[in-house]
Design an enzyme around this catalytic site. Structure first.
Site, PDB file in Angstrom:
ATOM      1  N   HIS A  60      23.582  41.142  48.074  1.00 36.68           N
ATOM      2  CA  HIS A  60      23.509  39.752  47.995  1.00 36.68           C
ATOM      3  C   HIS A  60      23.887  39.151  46.593  1.00 36.68           C
ATOM      4  CE1 HIS A  60      19.698  40.741  46.161  1.00 36.68           C
ATOM      5  NE2 HIS A  60      19.845  39.368  45.720  1.00 36.68           N
ATOM      6  N   HIS A  89      24.458  41.708  43.615  1.00 33.48           N
ATOM      7  CA  HIS A  89      23.681  42.745  43.203  1.00 33.48           C
ATOM      8  C   HIS A  89      22.969  43.194  44.370  1.00 33.48           C
ATOM      9  CE1 HIS A  89      19.852  40.786  41.462  1.00 33.48           C
ATOM     10  NE2 HIS A  89      20.320  40.437  42.724  1.00 33.48           N
ATOM     11  N   HIS A 147      24.022  35.716  43.784  1.00 34.52           N
ATOM     12  CA  HIS A 147      23.342  34.411  43.422  1.00 34.52           C
ATOM     13  C   HIS A 147      24.365  33.645  42.413  1.00 34.52           C
ATOM     14  CE1 HIS A 147      19.144  36.087  43.789  1.00 34.52           C
ATOM     15  NE2 HIS A 147      19.765  37.275  43.294  1.00 34.52           N
ATOM     16  N   CYS A 207      15.898  41.952  48.892  1.00 33.91           N
ATOM     17  CA  CYS A 207      16.651  42.304  47.685  1.00 33.91           C
ATOM     18  C   CYS A 207      17.290  43.593  47.831  1.00 33.91           C
ATOM     19  CB  CYS A 207      16.053  41.812  46.440  1.00 33.91           C
ATOM     20  SG  CYS A 207      15.556  40.284  46.338  1.00 33.91           S
ATOM     21  N   GLU A 232      17.695  33.238  38.296  1.00 31.60           N
ATOM     22  CA  GLU A 232      18.271  34.047  39.427  1.00 31.60           C
ATOM     23  C   GLU A 232      18.194  32.828  40.532  1.00 31.60           C
ATOM     24  OE1 GLU A 232      17.816  38.497  40.212  1.00 31.60           O
ATOM     25  OE2 GLU A 232      16.356  37.316  41.522  1.00 31.60           O
ATOM     26  N   HIS A 257      31.935  36.582  39.801  1.00 30.48           N
ATOM     27  CA  HIS A 257      32.289  37.299  40.890  1.00 30.48           C
ATOM     28  C   HIS A 257      32.433  38.956  40.897  1.00 30.48           C
ATOM     29  CE1 HIS A 257      33.216  32.957  41.657  1.00 30.48           C
ATOM     30  NE2 HIS A 257      33.543  33.255  42.979  1.00 30.48           N
TER      31      HIS A 257
END
Ligand SMILES: [Zn+2]
Length: 155
Positions: free
Chosen positions: A29, A16, A31, A25, A143, A78
């Protein structure tokens, strides 16, 4: 009165970006997200029907797992979570490019923070579990290993 709930944990990997974020952010990137779903029965504590395979349970863990996997985890794993109202034009370009190449994109109408996800997933799951007489008590979305958001159903 004692009320029993059960909780199941899930993980998935997802990309996201957070539009207008002042730090790192704002970049695309990923998580490894973790989620805990806590459920309880609406009418009575546990299933009591003799002979029912779920007797003595809130709901079979496997049954819970399959529904959450189907509704939340499989679509997100994914994928790139795309905020379709993002003020950052780059986000729209990324989503379009990924789609053009047949890659996984999940479109949402909210900024993809853990808080918004927890709320959205609680709503989706509440709707789904309604027919099974199950109440989603809380959804927690991690997260990072030390940061999570909690959505709680207020009656
Ligand atoms: Zn992030």
């Amino acid at each position: 009165m004692v009320n029993v709930s059960i909780t199941k944990e899930f993980t998935w990997d997802m990309a996201h970006m957070l539009a207008c974020h002042e730090g790192l952010c704002k970049n695309i990137h990923g998580h490894t997200y973790k989620m805990q779903v806590e459920v309880t029965r609406k009418s009575k504590d546990l299933i009591t029907s003799p002979g029912n395979s779920e007797e003595g349970m809130v709901i079979d863990f496997n049954h819970l797992k399959n529904i959450v996997k189907d509704k939340i985890i499989d679509p997100l794993d994914h994928a790139f979570m795309y905020w379709c109202q993002s003020p950052d034009s780059l986000e729209h370009e990324i989503a379009e490019l990924l789609r053009k190449h047949g890659r996984k994109v999940v479109t949402v109408t909210y900024k993809p923070t853990a808080e918004e996800m927890a709320r959205n997933f609680l709503e989706i799951l509440s709707h789904e579990f309604d027919k099974h007489d199950i109440l989603i008590r809380s959804v927690k979305v991690w997260e990072t290993p030390t940061s999570f958001a909690t959505a709680v159903r207020e009656e």
